[in-house]
Design a protein around this motif. Structure first.
Motif, PDB file in Angstrom:
ATOM      1  N   GLN A 319       0.835  -1.204   0.000  1.00 12.12           N
ATOM      2  CA  GLN A 319       0.000   0.000   0.000  1.00 12.12           C
ATOM      3  C   GLN A 319       0.866   1.249   0.000  1.00 12.12           C
ATOM      4  O   GLN A 319       2.066   1.164   0.248  1.00 12.12           O
ATOM      5  CB  GLN A 319      -0.898  -0.016   1.235  1.00 12.12           C
ATOM      6  N   ARG A 320       0.217   2.380  -0.241  1.00 11.68           N
ATOM      7  CA  ARG A 320       0.893   3.690  -0.215  1.00 11.68           C
ATOM      8  C   ARG A 320       2.143   3.671  -1.117  1.00 11.68           C
ATOM      9  O   ARG A 320       3.229   4.086  -0.706  1.00 11.68           O
ATOM     10  CB  ARG A 320       1.237   4.098   1.219  1.00 11.68           C
ATOM     11  N   LEU A 321       1.933   3.148  -2.300  1.00  6.23           N
ATOM     12  CA  LEU A 321       3.046   3.011  -3.248  1.00  6.23           C
ATOM     13  C   LEU A 321       2.600   3.510  -4.626  1.00  6.23           C
ATOM     14  O   LEU A 321       1.509   3.168  -5.080  1.00  6.23           O
ATOM     15  CB  LEU A 321       3.457   1.538  -3.301  1.00  6.23           C
ATOM     16  N   GLN A 322       3.416   4.354  -5.237  1.00  8.83           N
ATOM     17  CA  GLN A 322       3.099   4.847  -6.584  1.00  8.83           C
ATOM     18  C   GLN A 322       4.127   4.282  -7.566  1.00  8.83           C
ATOM     19  O   GLN A 322       5.333   4.364  -7.315  1.00  8.83           O
ATOM     20  CB  GLN A 322       3.169   6.382  -6.665  1.00  8.83           C
ATOM     21  N   LEU A 323       3.593   3.729  -8.657  1.00  7.06           N
ATOM     22  CA  LEU A 323       4.466   3.172  -9.697  1.00  7.06           C
ATOM     23  C   LEU A 323       4.633   4.188 -10.823  1.00  7.06           C
ATOM     24  O   LEU A 323       3.682   4.875 -11.188  1.00  7.06           O
ATOM     25  CB  LEU A 323       3.836   1.914 -10.292  1.00  7.06           C
ATOM     26  N   PHE A 324       5.833   4.243 -11.404  1.00 10.15           N
ATOM     27  CA  PHE A 324       6.077   5.115 -12.559  1.00 10.15           C
ATOM     28  C   PHE A 324       6.552   4.229 -13.714  1.00 10.15           C
ATOM     29  O   PHE A 324       7.535   3.506 -13.571  1.00 10.15           O
ATOM     30  CB  PHE A 324       7.129   6.179 -12.221  1.00 10.15           C
ATOM     31  N   GLY A 325       5.815   4.295 -14.828  1.00 14.00           N
ATOM     32  CA  GLY A 325       6.147   3.425 -15.958  1.00 14.00           C
ATOM     33  C   GLY A 325       5.285   2.176 -15.908  1.00 14.00           C
ATOM     34  O   GLY A 325       5.702   1.142 -15.387  1.00 14.00           O
ATOM     35  N   VAL A 333      11.941  -3.346 -15.132  1.00 14.73           N
ATOM     36  CA  VAL A 333      12.386  -2.176 -14.360  1.00 14.73           C
ATOM     37  C   VAL A 333      11.174  -1.678 -13.581  1.00 14.73           C
ATOM     38  O   VAL A 333      10.128  -1.427 -14.179  1.00 14.73           O
ATOM     39  CB  VAL A 333      12.890  -1.056 -15.305  1.00 14.73           C
ATOM     40  N   ILE A 334      11.319  -1.566 -12.265  1.00 17.01           N
ATOM     41  CA  ILE A 334      10.184  -1.108 -11.449  1.00 17.01           C
ATOM     42  C   ILE A 334      10.620   0.160 -10.717  1.00 17.01           C
ATOM     43  O   ILE A 334      11.494   0.124  -9.851  1.00 17.01           O
ATOM     44  CB  ILE A 334       9.764  -2.189 -10.430  1.00 17.01           C
ATOM     45  N   SER A 335      10.017   1.286 -11.119  1.00 21.82           N
ATOM     46  CA  SER A 335      10.309   2.568 -10.483  1.00 21.82           C
ATOM     47  C   SER A 335       9.125   2.930  -9.611  1.00 21.82           C
ATOM     48  O   SER A 335       7.988   2.891 -10.069  1.00 21.82           O
ATOM     49  CB  SER A 335      10.476   3.653 -11.555  1.00 21.82           C
ATOM     50  N   PHE A 336       9.390   3.290  -8.366  1.00 28.41           N
ATOM     51  CA  PHE A 336       8.258   3.578  -7.467  1.00 28.41           C
ATOM     52  C   PHE A 336       8.641   4.562  -6.379  1.00 28.41           C
ATOM     53  O   PHE A 336       9.826   4.855  -6.158  1.00 28.41           O
ATOM     54  CB  PHE A 336       7.732   2.274  -6.845  1.00 28.41           C
ATOM     55  N   VAL A 355      19.305  -5.460   0.105  1.00 28.78           N
ATOM     56  CA  VAL A 355      18.644  -5.228  -1.183  1.00 28.78           C
ATOM     57  C   VAL A 355      19.269  -3.995  -1.854  1.00 28.78           C
ATOM     58  O   VAL A 355      19.198  -2.888  -1.324  1.00 28.78           O
ATOM     59  CB  VAL A 355      17.119  -5.008  -0.994  1.00 28.78           C
ATOM     60  N   ALA A 356      19.895  -4.219  -3.013  1.00 31.45           N
ATOM     61  CA  ALA A 356      20.566  -3.127  -3.730  1.00 31.45           C
ATOM     62  C   ALA A 356      19.639  -2.575  -4.804  1.00 31.45           C
ATOM     63  O   ALA A 356      19.355  -3.250  -5.803  1.00 31.45           O
ATOM     64  CB  ALA A 356      21.856  -3.647  -4.372  1.00 31.45           C
ATOM     65  N   VAL A 357      19.126  -1.373  -4.571  1.00 32.65           N
ATOM     66  CA  VAL A 357      18.327  -0.679  -5.590  1.00 32.65           C
ATOM     67  C   VAL A 357      18.977   0.666  -5.857  1.00 32.65           C
ATOM     68  O   VAL A 357      19.861   1.085  -5.121  1.00 32.65           O
ATOM     69  CB  VAL A 357      16.861  -0.441  -5.127  1.00 32.65           C
ATOM     70  N   ARG A 358      18.542   1.330  -6.902  1.00 29.40           N
ATOM     71  CA  ARG A 358      19.061   2.676  -7.185  1.00 29.40           C
ATOM     72  C   ARG A 358      17.999   3.698  -6.802  1.00 29.40           C
ATOM     73  O   ARG A 358      16.803   3.440  -6.980  1.00 29.40           O
ATOM     74  CB  ARG A 358      19.385   2.805  -8.660  1.00 29.40           C
ATOM     75  N   THR A 359      18.423   4.817  -6.258  1.00 28.99           N
ATOM     76  CA  THR A 359      17.463   5.868  -5.909  1.00 28.99           C
ATOM     77  C   THR A 359      17.931   7.184  -6.502  1.00 28.99           C
ATOM     78  O   THR A 359      19.126   7.398  -6.688  1.00 28.99           O
ATOM     79  CB  THR A 359      17.366   6.028  -4.378  1.00 28.99           C
ATOM     80  N   GLY A 360      16.973   8.039  -6.830  1.00 34.64           N
ATOM     81  CA  GLY A 360      17.330   9.357  -7.370  1.00 34.64           C
ATOM     82  C   GLY A 360      16.701   9.583  -8.728  1.00 34.64           C
ATOM     83  O   GLY A 360      15.653   8.992  -9.040  1.00 34.64           O
ATOM     84  N   HIS A 361      17.382  10.389  -9.555  1.00 36.26           N
ATOM     85  CA  HIS A 361      16.769  10.746 -10.850  1.00 36.26           C
ATOM     86  C   HIS A 361      17.235   9.840 -11.984  1.00 36.26           C
ATOM     87  O   HIS A 361      16.752   9.947 -13.104  1.00 36.26           O
ATOM     88  CB  HIS A 361      17.027  12.221 -11.170  1.00 36.26           C
ATOM     89  N   PRO A 366      14.540  15.186 -16.695  1.00 38.14           N
ATOM     90  CA  PRO A 366      13.267  15.617 -17.298  1.00 38.14           C
ATOM     91  C   PRO A 366      12.077  14.701 -16.949  1.00 38.14           C
ATOM     92  O   PRO A 366      10.936  15.176 -16.878  1.00 38.14           O
ATOM     93  CB  PRO A 366      13.569  15.589 -18.804  1.00 38.14           C
ATOM     94  N   ILE A 367      12.329  13.412 -16.710  1.00 42.14           N
ATOM     95  CA  ILE A 367      11.207  12.528 -16.292  1.00 42.14           C
ATOM     96  C   ILE A 367      10.719  12.954 -14.909  1.00 42.14           C
ATOM     97  O   ILE A 367       9.511  13.000 -14.652  1.00 42.14           O
ATOM     98  CB  ILE A 367      11.635  11.035 -16.252  1.00 42.14           C
ATOM     99  N   MET A 368      11.667  13.285 -14.032  1.00 38.11           N
ATOM    100  CA  MET A 368      11.296  13.689 -12.668  1.00 38.11           C
ATOM    101  C   MET A 368      10.479  14.980 -12.712  1.00 38.11           C
ATOM    102  O   MET A 368       9.495  15.140 -12.004  1.00 38.11           O
ATOM    103  CB  MET A 368      12.550  13.872 -11.807  1.00 38.11           C
ATOM    104  N   GLU A 369      10.915  15.897 -13.601  1.00 31.91           N
ATOM    105  CA  GLU A 369      10.202  17.163 -13.744  1.00 31.91           C
ATOM    106  C   GLU A 369       8.783  16.893 -14.268  1.00 31.91           C
ATOM    107  O   GLU A 369       7.813  17.474 -13.779  1.00 31.91           O
ATOM    108  CB  GLU A 369      10.988  18.012 -14.751  1.00 31.91           C
ATOM    109  N   ARG A 370       8.663  15.987 -15.226  1.00 29.21           N
ATOM    110  CA  ARG A 370       7.364  15.650 -15.826  1.00 29.21           C
ATOM    111  C   ARG A 370       6.371  15.156 -14.775  1.00 29.21           C
ATOM    112  O   ARG A 370       5.197  15.495 -14.782  1.00 29.21           O
ATOM    113  CB  ARG A 370       7.575  14.591 -16.916  1.00 29.21           C
ATOM    114  N   PHE A 371       6.888  14.303 -13.848  1.00 29.51           N
ATOM    115  CA  PHE A 371       5.984  13.739 -12.844  1.00 29.51           C
ATOM    116  C   PHE A 371       5.974  14.554 -11.542  1.00 29.51           C
ATOM    117  O   PHE A 371       5.252  14.218 -10.609  1.00 29.51           O
ATOM    118  CB  PHE A 371       6.342  12.270 -12.558  1.00 29.51           C
ATOM    119  N   GLY A 372       6.807  15.613 -11.487  1.00 26.40           N
ATOM    120  CA  GLY A 372       6.835  16.475 -10.303  1.00 26.40           C
ATOM    121  C   GLY A 372       7.323  15.752  -9.053  1.00 26.40           C
ATOM    122  O   GLY A 372       6.785  15.917  -7.960  1.00 26.40           O
ATOM    123  N   ILE A 373       8.374  14.939  -9.212  1.00 28.28           N
ATOM    124  CA  ILE A 373       8.911  14.154  -8.093  1.00 28.28           C
ATOM    125  C   ILE A 373      10.427  14.364  -7.992  1.00 28.28           C
ATOM    126  O   ILE A 373      11.067  14.723  -8.980  1.00 28.28           O
ATOM    127  CB  ILE A 373       8.603  12.635  -8.282  1.00 28.28           C
TER     128      ILE A 373
END
Ligand code: PMP
Length: 405
Positions: A319-325, A333-336, A355-361, A366-373
């Motif tokens: 819950q309380r999870l937003q998926l992008f893509g 690839v799961i961006s959330f 658990v090794a994941v990547r965080t950031g932009h 420009p994708i971050m700007e598009r989604f305002g995150i």
């Protein structure tokens, strides 16, 4: 039928323990891992074969040249390219795109010409074009993203016109996983006589690519995302275009004759390969391609599609999870985002569980700007991941959420 357990066991680094947990390496989009056979190829090259290439008449130089050039044949076969001259070795996708932007752009772009990029491009497929646009007076137009992380092809159609000289888009988005309809994008560009560069950095590790079918003028990728070494990559190019383009860097190996009254250049592909290349990396990349070929790119695509489905089932319980893509046509690839938990904080807690994941932009501001995150948390899978890696991710997300509650 592949024995995926056995394949996973061929990757020594995956046996690493992190903070008392088995490593779940889900950062394959940034760089993939190497199997034992590829790792040991580096040592055997240095133990038995190393010398500088293309110049020596002695045994070692000739052996190293043959082995290094064998990688070019493997790359050409991997891409179904027409000829070896079209395979230029570079230090990676970034280098390949800079080569095209500078060399092609300086000869073929002029004031008022247009370059079309997309809103989902990696910075490597934005900044080199901005640099050459500034030098030549060309203008950049951008294909926008739809909410599901696909490109808006209606707007793309409207952007195309007789001033469009280049369309440079990514095959697969490193942030959203979207697989773009590149055949369609290329066909539309060709209709107005534009050239097309496809950034294949996130496609070649995950699917079979047939460049004769695709018809792109340029295609680029990096070895380190394909179980190969860092510092090595490929630029595939349309032969007549490559012939018409000036050299990108000058020096040894790229020349035919040098004199103070004038210098002539070597034939393709060497015209674009100045100086001593990363020979060992090239040899090792050949071994990585053999490894991938042995499994088969279609098998790899199927395996990763299964892992994505398995992961999405697990994500449904969160819950309380937003998926992008959320395109139906995407790689694993799961961006959330986890509500207002900062991606860096989430990544740090996930790391506590191995658990090794990547965080950031993810080099796609420009994708971050598009989604305002500010960024996302990105899990990017490879064929050697398994269900336990995904379970560890889901559990880690639950732990992260309960920590912040
Ligand atoms: N394009 C895409 C889509 C990528 O994912 C990457 C690597 N993250 C690059 C370009 C740049 O690749 P490299 O850093 O290997 O040059």
């Amino acid at each position: 039928m592949q024995d995926w357990n056995n394949i996973r066991n061929q990757f020594p680094v995956l046996k690493t323990q992190v903070n008392g947990y088995a490593l779940s390496y889900l950062d394959n989009g940034a760089s993939s891992q190497m199997p034992e056979s590829v790792i040991t190829r580096l040592a055997s090259y240095h133990q038995h074969e190393h010398a500088n290439i293309h110049r020596g008449v002695h045994y070692l130089s000739q052996t190293a040249t043959t082995t290094y050039e064998e990688t070019r044949r493997l790359v050409a076969d991997f891409l179904n390219a027409e000829s070896l001259e079209q395979i230029i070795f570079t230090t990676g996708t970034t280098d390949s795109i800079n080569l095209v932007a500078e060399s092609w752009g300086s000869s073929f772009l002029s004031d008022g010409d247009e370059i079309i990029l997309s809103e989902m491009e990696h910075h490597a497929n934005i900044v080199p074009w901005q640099m050459i646009a500034q030098k030549t007076g060309a203008n950049i137009k951008v294909i926008p993203l739809l909410d599901n992380g696909e490109l808006d092809l209606d707007i793309y159609a409207n952007l195309l016109n007789e001033r469009t000289k280049m369309v440079a888009v990514v095959h697969v988005s490193n942030t959203l996983g979207t697989v773009n309809p590149v055949s369609e994008i290329i066909a539309m560009a060709k209709n107005v006589g534009a050239r097309v560069l496809i950034d294949g950095a996130q496609a070649t590790p995950h699917m079979a690519v047939n460049l004769q079918e695709l018809g792109a003028d340029f295609y680029t990728f990096s070895a380190h995302k394909m179980c190969g070494p860092t510092g090595f990559g490929v630029l595939y190019g349309n032969k007549s275009l490559l012939e018409a383009m000036p050299p990108y860097r000058g020096g040894g190996d790229m020349i035919d004759k040098v004199s103070f009254s004038g210098t002539t250049y070597n034939d393709l592909p060497h015209k674009f390969e100045a100086g001593t290349p990363p020979i060992a990396s090239g040899v090792v990349f050949g071994e990585a391609l053999r490894y991938l070929n042995k499994i088969g790119m279609d098998e790899i695509a199927q395996r990763e599609s299964y892992l994505l489905k398995y992961a999405m089932k697990g994500f449904k319980s969160l819950q309380r999870l937003q998926l992008f893509g959320t395109s139906n046509n995407k790689t694993a690839v799961i961006s959330f985002l986890l509500d207002d938990i900062h991606p860096t904080d989430a990544g740090t807690i996930l790391d506590k569980y191995g658990v090794a994941v990547r965080t950031g932009h993810h080099c796609t501001q420009p994708i971050m700007e598009r989604f305002g995150i500010p960024g996302t948390i990105r899990a990017s899978l490879s064929f050697y991941n398994n269900e336990a890696d995904i379970d560890a991710l889901i559990n880690g997300i639950k732990e992260t959420q309960s920590f912040f509650n």
